[in-house]
Scaffold this active site. Structure first.
Site, short mmCIF file in Angstrom:
data_model
loop_
_atom_site.label_atom_id
_atom_site.label_comp_id
_atom_site.label_asym_id
_atom_site.label_seq_id
_atom_site.Cartn_x
_atom_site.Cartn_y
_atom_site.Cartn_z
N SER A 15 1.02 -1.05 -0.08
CA SER A 15 0.08 -0.03 0.03
C SER A 15 1.09 1.22 -0.07
O SER A 15 1.97 1.39 0.63
CB SER A 15 -0.95 -0.09 1.13
OG SER A 15 -1.49 1.17 1.48
N TYR A 75 -2.14 5.84 -4.53
CA TYR A 75 -3.01 6.69 -4.69
C TYR A 75 -2.31 7.95 -5.31
O TYR A 75 -0.96 8.43 -5.17
CB TYR A 75 -3.32 7.35 -3.26
CG TYR A 75 -4.27 6.19 -2.45
CD1 TYR A 75 -5.60 6.03 -2.82
CD2 TYR A 75 -3.54 5.52 -1.38
CE1 TYR A 75 -6.33 5.25 -2.14
CE2 TYR A 75 -4.48 4.63 -0.93
CZ TYR A 75 -5.88 4.24 -1.21
OH TYR A 75 -6.64 3.81 -0.37
#
Length: 360
Positions: free
Chosen positions: A99, A122
């Site tokens: 992540s 992201y």
């Protein structure tokens, strides 16, 4: 006595929440396929003395179509965090996805030893930060980018709001250390929600998938697709693959369970790029369902975090082995000796056209 009461309370809360999720439309957050929605059609009298579960993902051979999904802040579950998960995935011969919001950096995870690893991304408002992250992942030997596209804003996570969630003071988002991006401080509701609102780029669009291809040669998986329409656009935008995901059912209420959306996405791609499933897998039988509906593999998140919290690296190894064993048994009892033999004919779903009744 108190421990017994605590366990009873936990069981009550768990049962109650399951009932709420199944019956109350206002709180519907569907991650898994409900029992009875998918039944097997096993074939018999097939020699299943040898079962081959190996497969290839983006050109990388792995031992089974079960991979590790990106889950943030793993050191909140166990002190070894992402280190433990990386080592366990490598030992299992499968892929770990790290992540962006990990509590271990890409360099630290790479230092645990060899392994096939993807990096979940992201897109921040500061595109220089994005470029730095991608290039660091490349240098650290990561093999693909999993671009999360379903989070222009964070969904309403009511437990985070109630608890005013933030990272413990001894932990940081390691990939962003040294960058002037602010901190995940305690807020009036959720510290994570406030952080996302301040940092994540809400203008993210399909042109940014193409922009990413100009700054990296790594293949890009688009994570968060739930419709055939978006699957077709992803192909046009140059995606190397699709991950059907509803973000663990924590973003938008009333979206389908990922396995319910999977077949629509698979049909839309027409085999041009691989489609993977993320979310809701709890058993090896769930893996079989996903592959029968056209997935090229699946990613697991919660089972990894739960097992990490329970037993660290040994726990993650154990859950990967459990899922592998259950999946192998399901293949054998369904009459499938290799992944290519798993077909749509091996299952029926609640959305299939009813089969005509046999006439006497």
């Amino acid at each position: 006595m108190m421990q017994s009461q605590s366990r009873s309370c936990l069981r009550w809360c768990t049962t109650t929440m399951h009932l709420v999720q199944k019956t109350n439309g206002l709180f519907k957050r569907t991650e898994t396929l409900l029992q009875g929605s998918c039944d097997f059609r096993p074939r018999i009298l097939i020699d299943v003395s040898k079962i081959d579960m190996t497969t290839t993902v983006l050109g990388f051979k792995i031992s089974m179509p079960i991979m590790v999904a990106p889950t943030a802040m793993q050191k909140m579950a166990h002190p070894d965090g992402e280190y433990a998960t990386a080592r366990a995935a490598s030992a299992a011969g499968t892929i770990m996805t790290l992540s962006s919001w990990a509590t271990s950096s890409v360099e630290e995870v790479a230092s645990t030893g060899p392994g096939i690893r993807f990096f979940q991304l992201y897109v921040y408002k500061n595109r220089n930060v994005v470029e730095q992250l991608v290039r660091r992942a490349e240098r650290a030997g990561f093999k693909a980018i999993a671009l999360t596209v379903d989070t222009p804003r964070l969904g309403r996570r009511e437990s985070d709001i109630k608890n005013r969630f933030t990272l413990p003071p001894n932990l940081t988002l390691k990939n962003f250390e040294g960058l002037d991006l602010g901190k995940m401080d305690e807020a009036n509701d959720s510290g994570l929600a406030s952080y996302v609102a301040g940092q994540i780029d809400r203008t993210l669009s399909w042109k940014d998938v193409q922009w990413l291809q100009t700054i990296t040669k790594l293949p890009i998986l688009v994570k968060g697709v739930l419709t055939g329409e978006d699957a077709r656009i992803a192909i046009q935008a140059g995606a190397a693959g699709i991950i059907v995901s509803n973000h663990g059912a924590r973003q938008l209420d009333y979206v389908p369970a990922t396995i319910s959306a999977l077949e629509e996405v698979v049909k839309a791609t027409q085999g041009r790029i691989p489609v993977f499933l993320d979310g809701g897998v709890r058993r090896g039988t769930d893996v079989f369902k996903a592959l029968a509906l056209g997935a090229s593999g699946i990613f697991i998140g919660r089972p990894v975090v739960f097992s990490l919290a329970a037993e660290g690296e040994a726990g993650v190894r154990k859950v990967l082995q459990m899922l592998r064993d259950e999946f192998e048994l399901t293949m054998a009892l369904s009459g499938c000796r290799s992944l290519k033999e798993i077909s749509r004919n091996h299952i029926t779903t609640e959305w299939d056209t009813p089969r005509p009744s046999a006439r006497l």
